[in-house]
Write an enzyme that holds these catalytic residues in place. Structure first.
Site, PDB file in Angstrom:
ATOM      1  N   THR A  51      55.363  34.779  38.171  1.00 49.41           N
ATOM      2  CA  THR A  51      56.375  35.327  38.746  1.00 49.41           C
ATOM      3  C   THR A  51      57.245  34.088  39.393  1.00 49.41           C
ATOM      4  O   THR A  51      58.497  34.276  39.559  1.00 49.41           O
ATOM      5  CB  THR A  51      55.712  35.685  40.099  1.00 49.41           C
ATOM      6  N   GLU A 102      16.293  23.870  39.752  1.00 49.86           N
ATOM      7  CA  GLU A 102      17.550  23.085  39.506  1.00 49.86           C
ATOM      8  C   GLU A 102      17.448  21.965  38.472  1.00 49.86           C
ATOM      9  O   GLU A 102      18.236  21.563  37.708  1.00 49.86           O
ATOM     10  CB  GLU A 102      18.301  23.095  40.683  1.00 49.86           C
ATOM     11  N   PRO A 142      46.896  34.972  32.375  1.00 44.09           N
ATOM     12  CA  PRO A 142      46.055  35.009  33.346  1.00 44.09           C
ATOM     13  C   PRO A 142      46.558  34.953  34.971  1.00 44.09           C
ATOM     14  O   PRO A 142      47.638  34.315  34.897  1.00 44.09           O
ATOM     15  CB  PRO A 142      45.139  33.824  33.248  1.00 44.09           C
TER      16      PRO A 142
END
Length: 604
Positions: free
Chosen positions: A143, A399, A137
């Site tokens: 790198t 909510e 991922p």
């Protein structure tokens, strides 16, 4: 024998050149006259012929030289590409800087060790890896791992982003790759090795330039791959770049230079050069790469660099916290709150927390700063929106319904981090954000159905309190439907054992459409959603007091976070436990009065 063959090859060519010169000389002597101011006019001789030929040849060669220089300059400019050379001891990054990935670092160090000792390895009959592919991922350190290799490998390291090989001019990418490996072979001779790092290699190594070919008759066979040219802008492109890369990584190595001709003239075999070149690729889309690129002999090793576990995250957190000034921070708490975080994301949260501290006039990082940065990273920045009173009330009920069902069904596996009716960058008017208490990699049938119920809770709450629903349930219903489709048609949790995932090359959206087009599957999915919705309604009807309590708190404060939220959840858990005991004893719940929660902490 070889020398005699060479003579047979060159004598006819020399004879042709002599014949052409003799013919031109005879023609000039026959047709022309020559002279100069001193000698006057006279018949042309052999020297005059040579002079005229020399003058014409000089003009021709000057013109040819100018054209060749222009073309060579253009080809050199196109073939250079974007490549950067890092020489030994120029880079300070080491494997000690790669944290949270200890097994991966050990695997890479083994490859580097074999690369350095390739001559000894060849003597015993083996061959070192030619290619190393980092896949995983984004943000996991692919790198950074390559930088560590550059800092410790001890030979020149060539960085070449794959996007630099894509070009509008046909053949430019092929030239760039050829020149890249030519430079690597030069370094290999001088330094006894060279490393090439191609970042985001899927830009040239993807199967996007291929088309699956299926037979339309007979039994269904495994699809074959037909290689096609991928044209770039104006008819150019990088379709041949992948082919050139395949050849350079594991093609025929031919002898080069003048020495090969000299050895052949004396009947000796030309020496085949041995190059020690390691090619490292990095991608987060390894499944899209050409299979020919992944076979042994090219990218021999594929190393997955995934998200770190809890111990790995603690290592990453400690490494980056040591670089900044900070107060005492619980590493275990931070690691627990950052499940499924990549090292890059952890680094960014620490940096954002430091920015928050500096904006507050402090030069030391605290847990409060990290938490604020984490909320910004997870759910985005607050947006200035003014609700109408009814919208605010309906959003709070929506909510609150999510929060109560999450607390009822998922409290053993997840912890609610924030309940808010403040609009964020994501576009949602409110949200209930939870994190896993432990790292989990699988889901049971109950886990899936509980998650479906959680998504449906907002809609059911609106229907119970307002006898209607809003379009704010769109995302919730989409996620619930997608989970139900996977439950029925992909994971084998429903009435069928087959899986729609076997459809070759079909993306998730197309598979979902195909599943919904089946009346039986559509009915089973709808029945599952209805059953989950009925159970959600029972939960919310039973815990109306909890929904209304959270609703009132949200209307007053707009957000419930941290200790304030934890105290409220504990209080509601106590009330729920008492209700359960009273219901078991008397057959109906008796609700004790609810105490007011703690005051909201002052916001930064």
């Amino acid at each position: 024998m070889v020398f005699r063959n060479k003579l047979k090859y060159w004598i006819p060519k020399i004879a042709v050149v002599v014949f052409i010169y003799t013919s031109i000389s005879w023609a000039i002597q026959l047709l022309g006259t020559c002279g100069d101011p001193l000698t006057g006019v006279r018949d042309c001789g052999p020297l005059d012929v040579l002079s005229r030929l020399t003058t014409g040849a000089m003009f021709f060669f000057q013109l040819l030289f100018f054209i060749v220089i222009q073309l060579a300059g253009m080809m050199w400019f196109l073939g250079r590409g974007r490549k950067y050379v890092i020489y030994p001891k120029e880079y300070e990054t080491t494997f000690e800087d790669v944290r949270g990935q200890k097994p991966v670092v050990e695997s890479v160090q083994e490859v580097v060790k074999l690369f350095r000792g390739f001559r000894e390895f060849k003597k015993i009959g083996g061959y070192p890896p030619h290619g190393l592919l980092f896949e995983g991922p984004p943000g996991t350190g692919k790198t950074l791992m390559a930088k560590a290799v550059a800092g410790q490998v001890g030979v020149p390291f060539i960085y070449a982003p794959a996007s630099g090989f894509t070009n509008a001019i046909m053949g430019a990418g092929i030239m760039q790759i050829a020149m890249l490996f030519r430079k690597a072979k030069k370094f290999s001779r001088l330094y006894d090795g060279c490393v090439i790092f191609i970042d985001e290699i899927d830009a040239i190594g993807s199967r996007g330039n291929m088309a699956p070919a299926r037979r339309s008759t007979g039994a269904e066979r495994e699809p074959t791959i037909s290689r096609m040219m991928m044209m770039g802008m104006g008819g150019g492109g990088g379709g041949g770049a992948i082919n050139e890369l395949l050849i350079q990584m594991d093609g025929m190595i031919m002898p080069r230079g003048l020495k090969r001709h000299i050895r052949r003239m004396f009947g000796l075999k030309p020496k085949i050069p041995q190059y020690n070149i390691l090619v490292i690729g990095a991608t987060n889309r390894s499944t899209d790469l050409d299979p020919a690129l992944l076979r042994p002999g090219r990218f021999d090793r594929k190393i997955h660099i995934g998200l770190p576990d809890k111990d790995g995250r603690k290592d990453v957190i400690k490494y980056y916290l040591d670089k900044v000034k900070h107060e005492e921070i619980d590493l275990d708490k931070f690691a627990q709150a950052s499940i499924h975080y990549s090292p890059a994301r952890i680094k960014n949260i620490i940096n954002e927390g430091l920015i928050i501290a500096l904006q507050d006039g402090r030069d030391s990082l605290t847990w409060k700063d990290i938490w604020a940065a984490k909320m910004i990273d997870d759910i985005g920045l607050k947006q200035s929106v003014t609700y109408t009173p009814r919208e605010k009330l309906m959003t709070a009920v929506h909510e609150a319904g999510h929060a109560v069902v999450s607390h009822e069904l998922l409290s053993a596996d997840q912890q609610i981090q924030i309940i808010t009716i403040v609009k964020r960058d994501s576009g949602a008017l409110g949200m209930v954000y939870s994190v896993d208490l432990e790292e989990r990699f699988t889901q049971t049938k109950d886990d899936v159905t509980n998650t479906i119920k959680l998504f449906l809770a907002g809609m059911v709450a609106e229907e119970i309190w307002f006898d209607t629903s809003t379009d704010g349930t769109t995302s919730d219903l989409y996620q619930a439907t997608l989970l139900a489709l996977n439950y029925v048609g992909r994971w084998g949790m429903g009435k069928r054992l087959f899986s729609y995932a076997v459809i070759h090359g079909s993306p998730a959206v197309e598979r979902s459409a195909e599943m919904l087009s089946d009346p039986d599957v559509r009915k089973e999915v709808n029945d599952l959603l209805k059953a989950c919705k009925t159970e959600v309604r029972e939960i919310l009807e039973r815990r109306r007091d909890a929904v209304e309590r959270i609703r009132d708190e949200l209307i007053e404060r707009e957000e419930l976070v941290g200790d304030q939220l934890e105290e409220l959840m504990k209080e509601l858990s106590t009330v729920a436990a008492r209700n359960a005991d009273l219901t078991a004893q008397n057959g109906k719940p008796q609700l004790p009065p609810v105490q007011s929660s703690a005051e909201s902490p002052e916001e930064d």
